[in-house]
Design an enzyme around this catalytic site. Structure first.
Site, PDB file in Angstrom:
ATOM      1  N   HIS A  78     -10.325  -5.365   9.158  1.00 20.02           N
ATOM      2  CA  HIS A  78     -10.905  -5.108   7.835  1.00 20.02           C
ATOM      3  C   HIS A  78     -12.261  -4.427   7.944  1.00 20.02           C
ATOM      4  O   HIS A  78     -13.075  -4.509   7.032  1.00 20.02           O
ATOM      5  CB  HIS A  78     -11.092  -6.425   7.073  1.00 20.02           C
ATOM      6  CG  HIS A  78      -9.835  -7.183   6.836  1.00 20.02           C
ATOM      7  ND1 HIS A  78      -9.203  -7.907   7.821  1.00 20.02           N
ATOM      8  CD2 HIS A  78      -9.077  -7.321   5.721  1.00 20.02           C
ATOM      9  CE1 HIS A  78      -8.112  -8.478   7.328  1.00 20.02           C
ATOM     10  NE2 HIS A  78      -8.004  -8.135   6.051  1.00 20.02           N
ATOM     11  N   GLU A 108       0.840  -1.207   0.000  1.00 18.23           N
ATOM     12  CA  GLU A 108       0.000   0.000   0.000  1.00 18.23           C
ATOM     13  C   GLU A 108       0.873   1.254   0.000  1.00 18.23           C
ATOM     14  O   GLU A 108       0.554   2.235  -0.661  1.00 18.23           O
ATOM     15  CB  GLU A 108      -0.942   0.001   1.206  1.00 18.23           C
ATOM     16  CG  GLU A 108      -2.174  -0.849   1.024  1.00 18.23           C
ATOM     17  CD  GLU A 108      -1.879  -2.342   1.126  1.00 18.23           C
ATOM     18  OE1 GLU A 108      -0.777  -2.720   1.573  1.00 18.23           O
ATOM     19  OE2 GLU A 108      -2.753  -3.142   0.754  1.00 18.23           O
TER      20      GLU A 108
END
Lengths: 435, 338
Positions: free
Chosen positions: B139, B70
């Site tokens: 998440h 990321e």
């Protein structure tokens, strides 16, 4: 412990207030929230509610007396509670009172018990509304969690604290024996002032209330018994939908029948004048005399814009310009009067109800009911007073009156002669009542 | 920024995910500077199938798969934006933005300022966000307040398909970095979406249900839960006003304050952790504003639990505000019981 009744601070710059009238006599039962006494400041007059339920004792201030803000004026004892010596007399001041000079009269210093502001809970909007209305938060009962004062509590308090208009200088009269206004149970708010002889029933006009009679009350003989009726959706009467004049008149007859135990004198102003005329027509044997001040129903013309403007106004700024039409000259209505009038109209539901009533009674700005025939039938002595500078109802409608009716067309007077010139109106009505 | 709103009269039912895909397709077609970047957004079509078949239509040079880093991917996107492209970078989960904070917070948000206005970073970060999918603590988070805390960023939270498209196109038209929090539970939600290019302005909230008894400020999926609560309250005669916040930074003060001045009651509903969350900021701004004098009850907040999002579905539901919670608190507020 008795509950102390204090002179409330109802105005930002108020240091003392003049006690005008006690609604409850010493030793009598009083209910929390009921009108206890009236005060007058240089700006307005208003009712003060009882802070507790019980019996009124130790009345310290007589009508006409000026009392410093925060000072006790009386005490309320719970039912059954032993009434001792006046708490004010026995409670010595805690702070250093000036030592009485030798030979001087003993100084009686009242203990001022300030409302415990630390315990007072109120929402910001409640505080703001109370501030704007000049109401003491401590005098308002909070219904919110932990006794918090909420918007609705202040609005209810404001609706109850109907300030009296102060258009004209009320004639200065020496304070008489305590005048006692008593509520009357029933569909509408009815208050009575005890007196002698045949009582005078008074019906106020559209968007007004019983307090508007105050200047005239003072101009009438002090011993005159009075019965004031608040129209539905006005003053302290409940909000009620009224479909038209006939329905309103029927409701008034019902109330009138309960209120008028024997013969009465009848007085009405504007819409109240129209209703008084209808009552006199329906109950002719009970009405000794009829006094009509600028009565409604004698012609189609009416200043509909002013009616709607007053009924609709949600602030002093929008109300004041319309109120100025009530008197002969715009200067007759002061800003303080408008402020006091707005205080009585803060409840949006009341305003909505009055707008609805205006639509029902005066559709398209027209007086939809015709009482000229009723006026023709009037058999008791009747008096009509009209201001020649009435901007709401044209005075020429007075000419519908048959010859027996005494007409007084006042110069330089507008739609509210009883406020603009209470002395003259009081003298005319007083003479009329005496026959 | 193209402030002109062009809305075709033709409205189709699209899902939230389809509306986002349509916005990206319009952008790719109309502006050669627009590129898509992210992990598995190409052939796979994205973790939530939002990019779908865009790689087939626009090719791998415009729809780029980035490595499983990321920080690296976001860095490429920021660099590309700095040098003239308009990248839309997709995180698989907004939680993973934690790995890219350097690029988002220290670079993208700061470069215009650090370079004296000489540079701009027109990058858009798309972040699938929120709980309710059984994806557990790493998440399922709601980071709006994190990014909303950074001057130099704009943060939006669409609640409907039409907003998702309009806010994404607005984000692309904005010369500065914009973080778009897409709610994972809304991807399949269908709704009318205008065809063609249009913009839902950043920084403007919407009153999605007018009322006068209490103001409920909500965003993303909380808007729907608030509307559900408001519908039930309406049956009791309580008219709640529901505001869809749409943008977390900059906040639409005017709309919120005007509503609270009308209702006197405020309930902030947000999915992020309650403490120091978006609702805390809204509560503070109202308390500091001229609406203070109109408040008739203490401001209330319903936010996420002070805990990681649990895996157990019952606990997961209990960890964030649900419609009955909103209904209960709004009712208490309206009735003056708080």
């Amino acid at each position: 412990m008795p509950v102390e009744v204090i002179m409330p601070k109802v105005d930002m710059d108020m240091a003392s207030g003049k006690l005008a009238v006690w609604h409850v006599a010493e030793g009598e039962v009083v209910k929390k929230g009921a009108a206890l006494f009236d005060i007058e400041t240089d700006k307005a007059a208003m009712e003060v509610e009882a802070p507790a339920t019980g019996r009124l004792h130790h009345v310290l201030a007589a009508p006409g007396e000026t009392v410093a803000v925060g000072r006790p004026v009386a005490f309320i004892y719970a039912e059954g509670e032993a009434v001792g010596a006046s708490p004010v007399a026995v409670e010595a001041p805690k702070t250093e009172a000036p030592a009485p000079l030798a030979g001087a009269a003993p100084v009686v210093v009242a203990t001022i018990i300030a409302p415990d502001s630390a315990d007072l809970r109120a929402t910001p909007v409640a505080r703001r509304l109370a501030r704007e209305a000049g109401l003491e938060l401590a005098a308002i009962a909070g219904t919110g969690p932990r006794g918090r004062i909420q918007r609705a509590d202040v609005e209810a308090a404001v609706a109850r604290a109907q300030p009296a208009p102060a258009v004209a200088e009320a004639p200065v009269t020496a304070p008489a024996a305590p005048i006692s206004w008593e509520p009357h149970p029933g569909d509408l708010n009815v208050t009575t002032r005890k007196g002698v002889g045949v009582p005078l029933v008074m019906i106020h006009g559209f968007a007004a209330d019983s307090h508007g009679w105050r200047p005239l009350e003072e101009a009438l003989p002090k011993e005159q018994a009075l019965i004031r009726i608040d129209l539905p959706s006005h003053g302290r009467s409940p909000l009620k939908r009224v479909g038209g004049f006939a329905e309103l008149a029927r409701l008034m007859v019902q109330v009138f029948d309960k209120v008028a135990e024997g013969p009465v004198h009848l007085l009405g102003h504007s819409l109240g004048g129209g209703l008084a005329l209808a009552l006199a027509d329906i109950r002719p044997r009970q009405v000794r005399t009829l006094s009509l001040i600028a009565p409604a129903g004698l012609g189609p013309e009416i200043d509909g814009a002013a009616l709607n403007g007053i009924a609709r106004a949600s602030s002093v700024d929008s109300l004041a310009p319309w109120l100025k039409r009530l008197t002969a000259r715009p200067g007759g209505i002061s800003h303080d009067f408008a402020k006091a009038a707005m205080l009585a109209r803060l409840d949006p539901a009341l305003r909505e109800a009055q707008q609805e009533m205006a639509r029902a009674l005066f559709p398209d700005g027209v007086q939809a009911f015709d009482l000229t025939a009723a006026l023709e039938r009037v058999a008791m002595p009747a008096l009509m007073i009209w201001g020649r500078d009435d901007h709401i109802l044209p005075w020429k409608q007075a000419l519908a009156a048959p010859g027996e009716v005494a007409l007084h067309l006042l110069r330089g007077i507008g739609h509210v002669p009883q406020m603009e010139d209470p002395a003259t109106v009081g003298a005319l009505v007083g003479r009329h009542l005496r026959g | 920024m193209n402030a002109q709103v062009q809305i075709d009269a033709q409205l189709r039912e699209l899902s939230y995910a389809e509306a986002i895909r349509e916005a990206m397709a319009i952008a790719l077609e109309s502006d050669p500077a627009v590129v898509l970047m992210g992990e598995d957004i190409g052939t796979y079509g994205g973790a939530f199938q939002v990019t779908g078949d865009l790689i087939d239509r626009f090719g791998p040079e415009r729809v780029m798969d980035t490595p499983i880093s990321e920080l690296g991917g976001a860095g490429v996107a920021v660099g590309a934006a700095l040098t003239g492209l308009k990248p839309i970078f997709e995180f698989q989960f907004s939680d993973f933005a934690a790995l890219a904070m350097e690029q988002i917070v220290n670079q993208a948000a700061k470069l215009r300022y650090m370079l004296g206005g000489e540079a701009e970073v027109p990058v858009v970060f798309r972040m699938p966000s929120g709980s309710g999918t059984g994806a557990a603590a790493q998440h399922s988070q709601s980071f709006e307040a994190w990014f909303g805390h950074v001057p130099g960023l704009k943060v939006v939270q669409p609640s409907t398909p039409a907003e998702a498209k309009g806010l994404l196109l607005a984000a692309l038209a904005d010369p500065d970095p914009v973080v778009v929090f897409e709610h994972k539970l809304l991807y399949k939600m269908k709704g009318p979406v205008p065809a063609g290019h249009y913009i839902t302005p950043i920084g403007k909230a919407a009153v999605v249900r007018p009322g006068n008894a209490v103001t409920i400020v909500a965003s993303a999926i909380m808007v729907h839960r608030a509307l559900e609560a408001a519908a039930k309250l309406a049956a009791e005669g309580i008219e709640a006003e529901v505001i869809d916040l749409r943008t977390v930074r900059p906040l639409d003060r005017e709309t919120i304050i005007a509503s609270v001045k009308k209702t006197g009651k405020l309930l902030c509903v947000y999915e992020g952790v309650r403490t120091l969350g978006v609702g805390a900021e809204i509560s503070a701004l109202v308390a500091e504003s001229e609406a203070f004098d109109y408040l008739d009850a203490p401001i209330q907040r319903l936010g996420g639990a002070e805990a990681p999002i649990p895996y157990n579905p019952d606990l997961e539901r209990a960890a964030v505000p649900q419609s009955p919670d909103i209904e209960r608190v709004a009712r208490q507020l309206a009735k003056g019981e708080v």
